[in-house]
Design a protein around this motif. Structure first.
Motif, mmCIF file in Angstrom:
data_model
loop_
_atom_site.group_PDB
_atom_site.id
_atom_site.type_symbol
_atom_site.label_atom_id
_atom_site.label_comp_id
_atom_site.label_asym_id
_atom_site.label_seq_id
_atom_site.Cartn_x
_atom_site.Cartn_y
_atom_site.Cartn_z
ATOM 1 N N VAL A 63 0.826 -1.211 0.000
ATOM 2 C CA VAL A 63 0.000 0.000 0.000
ATOM 3 C C VAL A 63 0.861 1.261 0.000
ATOM 4 O O VAL A 63 0.665 2.180 -0.806
ATOM 5 N N GLU A 64 1.801 1.322 0.912
ATOM 6 C CA GLU A 64 2.555 2.566 1.066
ATOM 7 C C GLU A 64 3.429 2.844 -0.159
ATOM 8 O O GLU A 64 3.528 3.997 -0.613
ATOM 9 N N HIS A 65 4.054 1.812 -0.695
ATOM 10 C CA HIS A 65 4.901 2.005 -1.871
ATOM 11 C C HIS A 65 4.080 2.513 -3.056
ATOM 12 O O HIS A 65 4.490 3.471 -3.746
ATOM 13 N N ILE A 66 2.941 1.899 -3.294
ATOM 14 C CA ILE A 66 2.116 2.298 -4.430
ATOM 15 C C ILE A 66 1.496 3.676 -4.194
ATOM 16 O O ILE A 66 1.451 4.513 -5.110
ATOM 17 N N ARG A 67 1.043 3.940 -2.978
ATOM 18 C CA ARG A 67 0.460 5.249 -2.677
ATOM 19 C C ARG A 67 1.481 6.361 -2.922
ATOM 20 O O ARG A 67 1.157 7.382 -3.535
ATOM 21 N N GLN A 68 2.695 6.179 -2.442
ATOM 22 C CA GLN A 68 3.700 7.227 -2.586
ATOM 23 C C GLN A 68 4.219 7.334 -4.017
ATOM 24 O O GLN A 68 4.488 8.440 -4.505
ATOM 25 N N THR A 69 4.344 6.217 -4.692
ATOM 26 C CA THR A 69 4.842 6.235 -6.063
ATOM 27 C C THR A 69 3.904 6.982 -6.993
ATOM 28 O O THR A 69 4.349 7.758 -7.856
ATOM 29 N N PHE A 70 2.607 6.778 -6.805
ATOM 30 C CA PHE A 70 1.633 7.356 -7.729
ATOM 31 C C PHE A 70 0.809 8.486 -7.111
ATOM 32 O O PHE A 70 -0.047 9.062 -7.800
ATOM 33 N N ASN A 71 1.055 8.770 -5.821
ATOM 34 C CA ASN A 71 0.344 9.856 -5.125
ATOM 35 C C ASN A 71 -1.170 9.691 -5.237
ATOM 36 O O ASN A 71 -1.886 10.562 -5.742
ATOM 37 N N ILE A 72 -1.651 8.566 -4.746
ATOM 38 C CA ILE A 72 -3.074 8.247 -4.841
ATOM 39 C C ILE A 72 -3.635 7.919 -3.457
ATOM 40 O O ILE A 72 -2.903 7.520 -2.552
ATOM 41 N N PRO A 73 -4.956 8.069 -3.279
ATOM 42 C CA PRO A 73 -5.573 7.807 -1.975
ATOM 43 C C PRO A 73 -5.878 6.335 -1.756
ATOM 44 O O PRO A 73 -5.963 5.541 -2.700
ATOM 45 N N VAL A 74 -6.060 6.010 -0.468
ATOM 46 C CA VAL A 74 -6.386 4.651 -0.035
ATOM 47 C C VAL A 74 -7.755 4.662 0.627
ATOM 48 O O VAL A 74 -8.069 5.556 1.423
ATOM 49 N N TYR A 75 -8.567 3.651 0.322
ATOM 50 C CA TYR A 75 -9.906 3.501 0.881
ATOM 51 C C TYR A 75 -9.969 2.226 1.719
ATOM 52 O O TYR A 75 -9.510 1.169 1.279
ATOM 53 N N VAL A 76 -10.581 2.324 2.914
ATOM 54 C CA VAL A 76 -10.754 1.152 3.761
ATOM 55 C C VAL A 76 -12.030 1.314 4.578
ATOM 56 O O VAL A 76 -12.515 2.446 4.760
ATOM 57 N N HIS A 77 -12.580 0.210 5.069
ATOM 58 C CA HIS A 77 -13.799 0.284 5.876
ATOM 59 C C HIS A 77 -13.481 0.813 7.273
ATOM 60 O O HIS A 77 -12.409 0.555 7.826
ATOM 61 N N LYS A 78 -14.441 1.495 7.835
ATOM 62 C CA LYS A 78 -14.268 2.132 9.141
ATOM 63 C C LYS A 78 -13.894 1.129 10.231
ATOM 64 O O LYS A 78 -13.106 1.446 11.137
ATOM 65 N N ALA A 79 -14.440 -0.077 10.165
ATOM 66 C CA ALA A 79 -14.166 -1.083 11.197
ATOM 67 C C ALA A 79 -12.695 -1.492 11.243
ATOM 68 O O ALA A 79 -12.248 -2.074 12.238
ATOM 69 N N GLU A 80 -11.951 -1.192 10.189
ATOM 70 C CA GLU A 80 -10.525 -1.530 10.159
ATOM 71 C C GLU A 80 -9.666 -0.290 9.936
ATOM 72 O O GLU A 80 -8.529 -0.389 9.464
ATOM 73 N N GLU A 81 -10.202 0.839 10.324
ATOM 74 C CA GLU A 81 -9.513 2.115 10.149
ATOM 75 C C GLU A 81 -8.147 2.124 10.819
ATOM 76 O O GLU A 81 -7.191 2.719 10.312
ATOM 77 N N GLN A 82 -8.022 1.440 11.967
ATOM 78 C CA GLN A 82 -6.767 1.442 12.719
ATOM 79 C C GLN A 82 -5.808 0.324 12.314
ATOM 80 O O GLN A 82 -4.662 0.297 12.771
ATOM 81 N N TRP A 83 -6.245 -0.564 11.466
ATOM 82 C CA TRP A 83 -5.461 -1.768 11.189
ATOM 83 C C TRP A 83 -4.213 -1.484 10.362
ATOM 84 O O TRP A 83 -3.219 -2.209 10.479
ATOM 85 N N LEU A 84 -4.262 -0.504 9.495
ATOM 86 C CA LEU A 84 -3.111 -0.252 8.628
ATOM 87 C C LEU A 84 -1.862 0.071 9.441
ATOM 88 O O LEU A 84 -0.756 -0.334 9.084
ATOM 89 N N GLU A 85 -2.032 0.765 10.534
ATOM 90 C CA GLU A 85 -0.895 1.184 11.350
ATOM 91 C C GLU A 85 -0.510 0.174 12.422
ATOM 92 O O GLU A 85 0.556 0.305 13.024
ATOM 93 N N ILE A 100 4.108 -5.350 9.352
ATOM 94 C CA ILE A 100 3.669 -4.764 8.084
ATOM 95 C C ILE A 100 2.671 -3.664 8.397
ATOM 96 O O ILE A 100 1.634 -3.915 9.027
ATOM 97 N N THR A 101 2.991 -2.449 7.992
ATOM 98 C CA THR A 101 2.135 -1.308 8.306
ATOM 99 C C THR A 101 2.048 -0.359 7.119
ATOM 100 O O THR A 101 2.818 -0.456 6.160
ATOM 101 N N ALA A 102 1.098 0.565 7.222
ATOM 102 C CA ALA A 102 0.942 1.643 6.247
ATOM 103 C C ALA A 102 0.365 2.837 6.981
ATOM 104 O O ALA A 102 -0.182 2.710 8.085
ATOM 105 N N SER A 103 0.474 3.977 6.386
ATOM 106 C CA SER A 103 -0.125 5.184 6.958
ATOM 107 C C SER A 103 -1.638 5.084 6.916
ATOM 108 O O SER A 103 -2.196 4.275 6.157
ATOM 109 N N PRO A 104 -2.338 5.903 7.719
ATOM 110 C CA PRO A 104 -3.799 5.832 7.727
ATOM 111 C C PRO A 104 -4.401 6.030 6.339
ATOM 112 O O PRO A 104 -3.827 6.707 5.481
#
Length: 209
Positions: A63-85, A100-104
Motif C-alpha cells: 500500500v505505502e509504496h504504491i500510494r507514494q509512487t503514484f500519489n493516490i488515496p487509499v480507501y478502507v472500511h471504518k471497522a478496520e480504520e486502525q489496522w493499517l498502522e 507490516i504497516t501503512a499510513s492511515p
C-alpha cells in the motif's frame, strides 16, 4: 474495461487492477510494491486509487509504496480504520513476517453506497465474517465482484483470526453476495476466479445454509 489478476507475496494474494483506457484502480496491493509499480508503468496505466477489501497484512503490504509512487488515496472500511498502522490488528505479528504497516487511509468507508472514482462505479457491500471490515466491491458494468477473502472457489474465508465470525460470514455471503446476478464473476483474494452460480451449485460450505 479490463481487470487483471496479479498474485503477489508469499501467500499469493490476488491484487487486481481494473482499467479503463489508461486509468485504473488497484484492489489489495498485498506485497511486491516495486514489481506492481513496474507492471503498471510497463502497461502505461495511471492509478487513481487503492481500494482495500480488508486490512489483513497480506492485502496491504505494498500500500505505502504504491500510494507514494503514484500519489493516490487509499480507501478502507471504518471497522478496520486502525489496522493499517497496527501489526497486532492486521495480523502481521502473528505470522513471523515482521511488522507490516501503512499510513492511515485517506477515505473511510462505512455505508453500503455507490462509490465513484473516475470512470469506475461500484456498489459497496459490507460483508463481515472473515474480518469485521470486509468489503465486497460490485462492479455492475463489468459483472464482477471484488470479494476479498469472503468467498472463494469452493470455499469461504477463514474465521479463526481476531474479529472473525463463521456465522456472520455465512450471513454475509447468503444475504449479500448470493443475491447478486448468478452470472456475476467472483474475484477472490486468493486462488482462481469463480462465479455466483458456480458457488451456489457446488460450494460445500454453502450447501444447506
Amino acid at each position: 474495461m479490463d481487470w487483471t489478476q496479479l498474485p503477489l507475496g508469499p501467500l499469493a494474494t490476488n491484487c487486481y487492477v481494473l482499467s479503463h483506457g489508461k486509468e485504473c484502480v488497484i484492489f489489495d496491493p498485498g506485497s511486491e510494491g516495486e514489481t506492481l509499480a513496474k507492471w503498471l508503468d510497463e502497461n502505461s496505466l495511471r492509478p487513481l486509487a487503492i481500494l482495500l477489501t480488508h486490512a489483513h497484512f497480506d492485502h496491504i503490504g505494498a500500500v505505502e509504496h504504491i500510494r507514494q509512487t503514484f500519489n493516490i488515496p487509499v480507501y478502507v472500511h471504518k471497522a478496520e480504520e486502525q489496522w493499517l498502522e497496527n501489526p497486532e490488528l492486521n495480523g502481521s505479528n502473528r505470522f513471523g513476517l515482521g511488522a507490516i504497516t501503512a499510513s492511515p487511509a485517506d477515505f473511510i468507508l462505512h455505508l453500503e453506497e455507490e462509490l465513484e472514482i473516475g470512470p469506475f462505479q461500484f456498489k459497496l457491500y459490507h460483508t463481515p465474517g472473515h474480518s469485521p471490515g470486509s468489503l465486497s466491491f460490485y462492479f455492475e458494468e463489468g459483472g464482477a465482484l471484488f470479494a476479498g477473502d469472503t468467498l472463494f472457489m469452493g470455499s469461504i474465508g477463514r474465521t479463526d483470526l481476531p474479529g472473525g465470525n463463521h456465522q456472520e460470514l455465512l450471513n454475509s455471503i447468503h444475504n449479500k453476495l448470493l443475491a447478486l446476478p448468478e452470472e456475476t464473476i467472483v474475484l477472490p483474494g486468493h486462488g482462481p476466479a469463480t462465479s455466483i452460480i458456480s458457488e451456489m451449485d457446488s460450494n460445500p460450505f454453502l450447501n444447506g445454509f
